[in-house]
Motif scaffolding. Sequence first.
Motif, mmCIF file in Angstrom:
data_model
loop_
_atom_site.group_PDB
_atom_site.id
_atom_site.type_symbol
_atom_site.label_atom_id
_atom_site.label_comp_id
_atom_site.label_asym_id
_atom_site.label_seq_id
_atom_site.Cartn_x
_atom_site.Cartn_y
_atom_site.Cartn_z
ATOM 1 N N ALA A 29 43.384 41.856 40.109
ATOM 2 C CA ALA A 29 43.837 40.805 39.197
ATOM 3 C C ALA A 29 43.443 39.404 39.652
ATOM 4 N N TYR A 30 43.480 39.155 40.954
ATOM 5 C CA TYR A 30 43.313 37.783 41.441
ATOM 6 C C TYR A 30 42.024 37.518 42.211
ATOM 7 N N CYS A 31 41.393 38.544 42.763
ATOM 8 C CA CYS A 31 40.267 38.314 43.676
ATOM 9 C C CYS A 31 38.933 38.863 43.184
ATOM 10 N N ALA A 32 38.969 39.988 42.501
ATOM 11 C CA ALA A 32 37.731 40.679 42.130
ATOM 12 C C ALA A 32 36.838 39.842 41.218
ATOM 13 N N GLY A 33 37.415 38.972 40.419
ATOM 14 C CA GLY A 33 36.603 38.147 39.523
ATOM 15 C C GLY A 33 35.586 37.304 40.274
ATOM 16 N N CYS A 34 35.924 36.863 41.466
ATOM 17 C CA CYS A 34 34.992 36.062 42.277
ATOM 18 C C CYS A 34 34.364 36.876 43.408
ATOM 19 N N HIS A 35 35.179 37.672 44.090
ATOM 20 C CA HIS A 35 34.702 38.405 45.265
ATOM 21 C C HIS A 35 34.069 39.740 44.901
ATOM 22 N N GLY A 36 34.157 40.133 43.640
ATOM 23 C CA GLY A 36 33.585 41.396 43.188
ATOM 24 C C GLY A 36 34.537 42.558 43.405
ATOM 25 N N THR A 37 34.358 43.602 42.633
ATOM 26 C CA THR A 37 35.235 44.770 42.766
ATOM 27 C C THR A 37 35.056 45.458 44.111
ATOM 28 N N ASN A 38 33.913 45.221 44.767
ATOM 29 C CA ASN A 38 33.685 45.794 46.092
ATOM 30 C C ASN A 38 34.089 44.832 47.206
ATOM 31 N N ALA A 39 34.585 43.651 46.865
ATOM 32 C CA ALA A 39 35.090 42.621 47.786
ATOM 33 C C ALA A 39 34.005 41.994 48.650
ATOM 34 N N GLY A 41 31.776 39.620 47.783
ATOM 35 C CA GLY A 41 31.416 38.250 47.453
ATOM 36 C C GLY A 41 29.966 38.130 47.009
ATOM 37 N N ASN A 42 29.444 36.906 47.074
ATOM 38 C CA ASN A 42 28.051 36.697 46.684
ATOM 39 C C ASN A 42 27.233 36.067 47.797
ATOM 40 N N GLY A 43 27.811 35.987 48.980
ATOM 41 C CA GLY A 43 27.072 35.473 50.127
ATOM 42 C C GLY A 43 27.170 33.978 50.331
ATOM 43 N N ALA A 44 26.754 33.193 49.369
ATOM 44 C CA ALA A 44 26.672 31.749 49.562
ATOM 45 C C ALA A 44 28.030 31.049 49.498
ATOM 46 N N LEU A 45 28.674 31.127 48.370
ATOM 47 C CA LEU A 45 29.930 30.397 48.185
ATOM 48 C C LEU A 45 31.172 31.276 48.280
ATOM 49 N N PRO A 47 32.912 34.383 50.110
ATOM 50 C CA PRO A 47 32.741 35.240 51.284
ATOM 51 C C PRO A 47 33.024 36.716 51.027
ATOM 52 N N ASP A 48 32.429 37.534 51.876
ATOM 53 C CA ASP A 48 32.624 38.976 51.889
ATOM 54 C C ASP A 48 33.980 39.266 52.532
ATOM 55 N N LEU A 49 34.896 39.796 51.759
ATOM 56 C CA LEU A 49 36.243 40.049 52.271
ATOM 57 C C LEU A 49 36.337 41.329 53.085
ATOM 58 N N THR A 50 35.288 42.127 53.111
ATOM 59 C CA THR A 50 35.297 43.344 53.936
ATOM 60 C C THR A 50 34.890 43.036 55.376
ATOM 61 N N GLN A 51 34.512 41.782 55.641
ATOM 62 C CA GLN A 51 34.048 41.389 56.971
ATOM 63 C C GLN A 51 34.966 40.370 57.653
ATOM 64 N N ILE A 52 36.182 40.222 57.151
ATOM 65 C CA ILE A 52 37.105 39.238 57.733
ATOM 66 C C ILE A 52 37.350 39.543 59.207
ATOM 67 N N ALA A 53 37.675 40.783 59.521
ATOM 68 C CA ALA A 53 37.942 41.157 60.918
ATOM 69 C C ALA A 53 36.683 40.992 61.770
ATOM 70 N N ALA A 54 35.540 41.393 61.246
ATOM 71 C CA ALA A 54 34.285 41.272 61.994
ATOM 72 C C ALA A 54 33.991 39.820 62.339
ATOM 73 N N ARG A 55 34.316 38.913 61.428
ATOM 74 C CA ARG A 55 34.100 37.487 61.689
ATOM 75 C C ARG A 55 35.143 36.923 62.646
ATOM 76 N N ASN A 56 36.167 37.722 62.950
ATOM 77 C CA ASN A 56 37.263 37.273 63.812
ATOM 78 C C ASN A 56 37.358 38.149 65.067
#
Length: 123
Positions: A29-39, A41-45, A47-56
């Motif tokens: 409902a709130y995130c997929a419209g921008c981050h995509g149904t696969n979470a 994102g689109n790279g530039a603006l 972010p990929d939400l499946t890589q939050i832990a990897a980036r941390n």
Amino acid sequence: MRRLTGVAMLVVLAGCVQNEDVGRANFEAYCAGCHGTNARGNGALVPDLTQIAARNGGVFPKARVMSVVDGYTRVNQHGSTMPEFGALLEGPTVLVEFEDGAMTPTPAPLVALADYLEGIQEE
């Protein structure tokens, strides 16, 4: 006694499944419209939400994720493109233990979303 323990485990598991379903629904409902149904994102603006832990460093920063979503730490973050999510801040609260050990009442829909995001992390 064994039967009572089994029933208690089923109740806990049902709660986890229900929380996962709520988290997934909130994401859709709130995130997929921008981050995509696969979470991813689109790279530039966006972010990929499946890589939050990897980036941390391999650790999912649950409190920080919830702070970004609820807008508390979003000042000048993501420009002005990330919308406010008022509905995620409404409803019942649950106690969440944060890094400092403090148990903090936190909106249940926000916790469900963060739990869902934690569950979709990839290495």
